[in-house]
Each structure stands twice: as C-alpha cells, then as structure tokens.
Design a protein around this motif. Structure first.
Motif, PDB file in Angstrom:
ATOM      1  N   SER A   1     -20.490  -1.053  15.751  1.00 19.85           N
ATOM      2  CA  SER A   1     -20.752  -1.142  14.390  1.00 19.85           C
ATOM      3  C   SER A   1     -22.334  -1.243  14.290  1.00 19.85           C
ATOM      4  CB  SER A   1     -19.966  -2.179  13.640  1.00 19.85           C
ATOM      5  OG  SER A   1     -20.420  -2.203  12.164  1.00 19.85           O
ATOM      6  N   ARG A   2     -23.031  -0.806  13.326  1.00 16.28           N
ATOM      7  CA  ARG A   2     -24.467  -0.828  13.122  1.00 16.28           C
ATOM      8  C   ARG A   2     -24.503  -1.547  11.499  1.00 16.28           C
ATOM      9  NH1 ARG A   2     -27.405   4.733  14.800  1.00 16.28           N
ATOM     10  NH2 ARG A   2     -29.227   3.219  15.577  1.00 16.28           N
ATOM     11  N   GLY A   3     -23.623  -2.288  11.077  1.00 12.99           N
ATOM     12  CA  GLY A   3     -23.795  -2.832   9.837  1.00 12.99           C
ATOM     13  C   GLY A   3     -23.200  -1.933   8.878  1.00 12.99           C
ATOM     14  N   LEU A   4     -23.744  -2.244   7.609  1.00 10.70           N
ATOM     15  CA  LEU A   4     -23.180  -1.677   6.518  1.00 10.70           C
ATOM     16  C   LEU A   4     -23.533  -0.302   6.446  1.00 10.70           C
ATOM     17  CD1 LEU A   4     -23.478  -4.281   3.718  1.00 10.70           C
ATOM     18  CD2 LEU A   4     -21.369  -3.404   4.579  1.00 10.70           C
ATOM     19  N   ARG A   5     -24.791   0.126   6.720  1.00 19.59           N
ATOM     20  CA  ARG A   5     -25.735   1.403   6.634  1.00 19.59           C
ATOM     21  C   ARG A   5     -25.314   1.946   7.842  1.00 19.59           C
ATOM     22  NH1 ARG A   5     -31.181   1.351   4.561  1.00 19.59           N
ATOM     23  NH2 ARG A   5     -31.605   0.494   6.973  1.00 19.59           N
ATOM     24  N   ARG A   6     -24.376   2.496   8.343  1.00 20.53           N
ATOM     25  CA  ARG A   6     -24.131   3.398   9.557  1.00 20.53           C
ATOM     26  C   ARG A   6     -24.765   4.583   9.467  1.00 20.53           C
ATOM     27  NH1 ARG A   6     -17.562   1.643  10.030  1.00 20.53           N
ATOM     28  NH2 ARG A   6     -18.064  -0.374  10.344  1.00 20.53           N
ATOM     29  N   GLY A   7     -25.229   5.369  10.485  1.00 17.64           N
ATOM     30  CA  GLY A   7     -25.769   6.555  10.621  1.00 17.64           C
ATOM     31  C   GLY A   7     -27.265   6.381  10.840  1.00 17.64           C
ATOM     32  N   SER A   8     -27.895   7.654  10.836  1.00 14.87           N
ATOM     33  CA  SER A   8     -29.528   7.713  11.286  1.00 14.87           C
ATOM     34  C   SER A   8     -30.364   7.803  10.005  1.00 14.87           C
ATOM     35  CB  SER A   8     -29.649   8.498  12.283  1.00 14.87           C
ATOM     36  OG  SER A   8     -29.202   9.858  11.831  1.00 14.87           O
ATOM     37  N   THR A   9     -29.838   8.435   8.929  1.00 15.85           N
ATOM     38  CA  THR A   9     -30.536   9.004   7.628  1.00 15.85           C
ATOM     39  C   THR A   9     -29.801   8.389   6.330  1.00 15.85           C
ATOM     40  OG1 THR A   9     -31.164  10.909   9.019  1.00 15.85           O
ATOM     41  CG2 THR A   9     -31.506  11.110   6.671  1.00 15.85           C
ATOM     42  N   HIS A  10     -30.634   7.996   5.662  1.00 19.68           N
ATOM     43  CA  HIS A  10     -30.213   7.530   4.216  1.00 19.68           C
ATOM     44  C   HIS A  10     -31.153   8.035   2.996  1.00 19.68           C
ATOM     45  CE1 HIS A  10     -27.428   4.777   6.272  1.00 19.68           C
ATOM     46  NE2 HIS A  10     -28.406   4.374   7.125  1.00 19.68           N
ATOM     47  N   MET A  11     -30.863   8.359   1.891  1.00 16.13           N
ATOM     48  CA  MET A  11     -31.522   8.704   1.102  1.00 16.13           C
ATOM     49  C   MET A  11     -31.533   7.544  -0.353  1.00 16.13           C
ATOM     50  SD  MET A  11     -32.630  11.988   1.442  1.00 16.13           S
ATOM     51  CE  MET A  11     -33.206  12.131  -0.059  1.00 16.13           C
ATOM     52  N   GLU A  12     -32.599   7.243  -0.605  1.00 18.89           N
ATOM     53  CA  GLU A  12     -32.628   6.335  -2.214  1.00 18.89           C
ATOM     54  C   GLU A  12     -33.419   7.290  -3.163  1.00 18.89           C
ATOM     55  OE1 GLU A  12     -32.807   2.349   0.405  1.00 18.89           O
ATOM     56  OE2 GLU A  12     -34.837   3.318  -0.314  1.00 18.89           O
ATOM     57  N   PHE A  13     -32.949   6.717  -4.307  1.00 17.83           N
ATOM     58  CA  PHE A  13     -33.310   6.999  -5.680  1.00 17.83           C
ATOM     59  C   PHE A  13     -33.567   6.030  -6.520  1.00 17.83           C
ATOM     60  CE2 PHE A  13     -30.885  10.440  -3.966  1.00 17.83           C
ATOM     61  CZ  PHE A  13     -31.464  11.617  -3.905  1.00 17.83           C
TER      62      PHE A  13
ATOM     63  N   SER B   1     -39.689   8.257 -11.608  1.00 18.00           N
ATOM     64  CA  SER B   1     -38.557   8.967 -10.707  1.00 18.00           C
ATOM     65  C   SER B   1     -39.187   8.960  -9.375  1.00 18.00           C
ATOM     66  CB  SER B   1     -38.065  10.196 -11.004  1.00 18.00           C
ATOM     67  OG  SER B   1     -39.206  11.133 -11.159  1.00 18.00           O
ATOM     68  N   ASN B   2     -38.411   8.228  -8.331  1.00 18.82           N
ATOM     69  CA  ASN B   2     -38.767   8.222  -7.046  1.00 18.82           C
ATOM     70  C   ASN B   2     -37.787   8.550  -6.027  1.00 18.82           C
ATOM     71  OD1 ASN B   2     -41.441   6.471  -7.216  1.00 18.82           O
ATOM     72  ND2 ASN B   2     -40.028   5.542  -8.513  1.00 18.82           N
ATOM     73  N   MET B   3     -37.945   9.100  -4.860  1.00 15.72           N
ATOM     74  CA  MET B   3     -37.114   9.541  -4.159  1.00 15.72           C
ATOM     75  C   MET B   3     -37.273   9.013  -2.375  1.00 15.72           C
ATOM     76  SD  MET B   3     -36.561  13.812  -3.927  1.00 15.72           S
ATOM     77  CE  MET B   3     -38.073  14.461  -3.306  1.00 15.72           C
ATOM     78  N   GLY B   4     -36.678   8.705  -1.637  1.00 18.75           N
ATOM     79  CA  GLY B   4     -37.188   8.358  -0.385  1.00 18.75           C
ATOM     80  C   GLY B   4     -36.049   8.549   0.851  1.00 18.75           C
ATOM     81  N   VAL B   5     -36.510   8.895   2.026  1.00 19.41           N
ATOM     82  CA  VAL B   5     -35.487   8.983   3.152  1.00 19.41           C
ATOM     83  C   VAL B   5     -35.934   7.953   4.105  1.00 19.41           C
ATOM     84  CG1 VAL B   5     -35.116  10.598   4.989  1.00 19.41           C
ATOM     85  CG2 VAL B   5     -35.828  11.553   2.816  1.00 19.41           C
ATOM     86  N   LYS B   6     -34.778   7.305   4.701  1.00 13.89           N
ATOM     87  CA  LYS B   6     -35.053   6.123   5.657  1.00 13.89           C
ATOM     88  C   LYS B   6     -34.273   6.670   6.585  1.00 13.89           C
ATOM     89  CE  LYS B   6     -35.263   2.073   2.604  1.00 13.89           C
ATOM     90  NZ  LYS B   6     -34.782   0.778   2.300  1.00 13.89           N
ATOM     91  N   LEU B   7     -35.017   6.713   7.904  1.00  6.74           N
ATOM     92  CA  LEU B   7     -34.740   7.199   9.209  1.00  6.74           C
ATOM     93  C   LEU B   7     -34.463   5.873  10.041  1.00  6.74           C
ATOM     94  CD1 LEU B   7     -37.338  10.233   9.502  1.00  6.74           C
ATOM     95  CD2 LEU B   7     -34.984  10.364   8.673  1.00  6.74           C
TER      96      LEU B   7
END
Length: 202
Positions: free
Chosen positions: A48-60, A68-74
């Motif tokens: 398990s890698r915690g709540l945010r599993r995976g390698s890419t996450h989007m935010e608004f 309005s803002n958007m972001g990508v977390k790698l």
C-alpha cells in the motif's frame, strides 16, 4: 487564450507520459501474478502507498489568486512533483503557470497532508510575454485532504505567496487579499501575503 490552451496541453502531455511510464511495470506484475497462480506459488500482496495510490493525480481548486486552477501531481509516495496552471477571467484576464516539489503524509485512514513549494509566473491573456517587465510568483502550500471516496478527496489549506515584479508590470496586484509591499529598487515591487485554497483531488 491560446497560451492557456498550450499550458493545458502541457499538463495533459505530462499526465500521459507518467501513465505510459508506469504501464509496463503494472503489466509485468499482472503477468507474474497470473503465472504464480498457475504453478501454485504464493502471490505477494501489493504494498500500500497510502490513500493516494498510483503515480498521477489531478487537482482542481479555487484560490485568492486565480478563480480556476488545475494541477498534476506526479508521484504516489512520500515525494511528488507538481505542474499547475490557473486562469482569472475579467477585464484584466490573466493566466498563471508553475512547477514545484512537495511531500505527502498520511495522517489516518481518511486524512492526509501535502506540503509543497512552487515557482512560476502570471501573464495577461492578451499579449502575454510582451512588454518591458516581468514577474515571478513563489508559493508555499499546505493542503489538508479528506478522502471520502477511494479516488476522490476534498482539500483546503493556507498558502504563503511572494510576487516579485519588475519593469512595467501588467498588474497592480494579483490577489484579492490584503498584502504587504516593498520596493527593493524604484522599478521593482515585492508583494507577499497569506492566502487560501479549496479544491478537489482525483
């Protein structure tokens, strides 16, 4: 608006590259698990890698700087890289772009905290990157997230912002909050202030 479209395309390209980077690894892991089941071996449980599993996450999100803002977390572990873009409509319409690095910490089953530092700039939608002036926007962001679905969370938190501009600036200010201003040189301005942001994390 063309410049903002290019920024959005850059964020999309970064997300696609990150997904393609990790796809072969996941495929190999799946084949290995299937082979182990066939020969009767024990298949190790995925870590398990915690709540945010995976390698890419989007935010608004919305903030005191841009509507309005958007972001990508790698990165799905303790450290991540982030790319961001924002847009503020109106008579003095502007867009922003930034990149940074941060850290993620899980507090409980549904709570997590992200802390990052970013650097970028703010430009007018009309005739961007023109004129005799320039600016740099630096931010320190603290985000407290609540995971109410496996792939969806809400977050909010304070920011601290420093905006340095020189020459003929396109804007008198970029925040809706009060700020402090200094003039290191006659044609330079340094504004700094605490801000806030609220958004969705996918």
């Amino acid at each position: 608006m063309k410049s903002f479209a290019l920024l959005a395309f850059g964020l999309w390209a970064g997300t696609a590259a990150a997904n393609s980077r990790y796809a072969p690894r996941l495929s190999l892991m799946g084949e290995r698990g299937a082979f182990a089941q066939q020969v009767g071996e024990d298949v190790p449980e995925p870590t398990s890698r915690g709540l945010r599993r995976g390698s890419t996450h989007m935010e608004f999100w919305v903030s005191d700087i841009q509507v309005s803002n958007m972001g990508v977390k790698l990165g799905g572990g303790a450290v991540y890289f982030t790319l961001m873009a924002g847009l503020g409509p109106g008579r003095d319409a502007r867009f922003s772009f930034a990149a940074g690095v941060g850290g993620h910490m899980t507090l409980s089953q549904r709570l997590w905290v992200d802390l990052d530092v970013t650097g970028g700039a703010v430009q007018p939608v009309r005739n961007p990157l023109e004129g005799d002036g320039g600016n740099v926007l630096g931010q320190a962001r603290l985000m407290l997230g609540f995971q109410f679905l496996s792939r969806l969370a809400v977050f909010a938190g304070p920011t601290y912002n420093a905006w340095f501009s020189w020459g003929e600036s396109d804007f008198d200010a970029i925040t809706r909050f009060s700020f402090r201003e200094n003039h290191p040189e006659p044609d330079q301005r340094l504004q700094h202030w605490p801000g806030i942001q609220v958004g969705l994390h996918i």
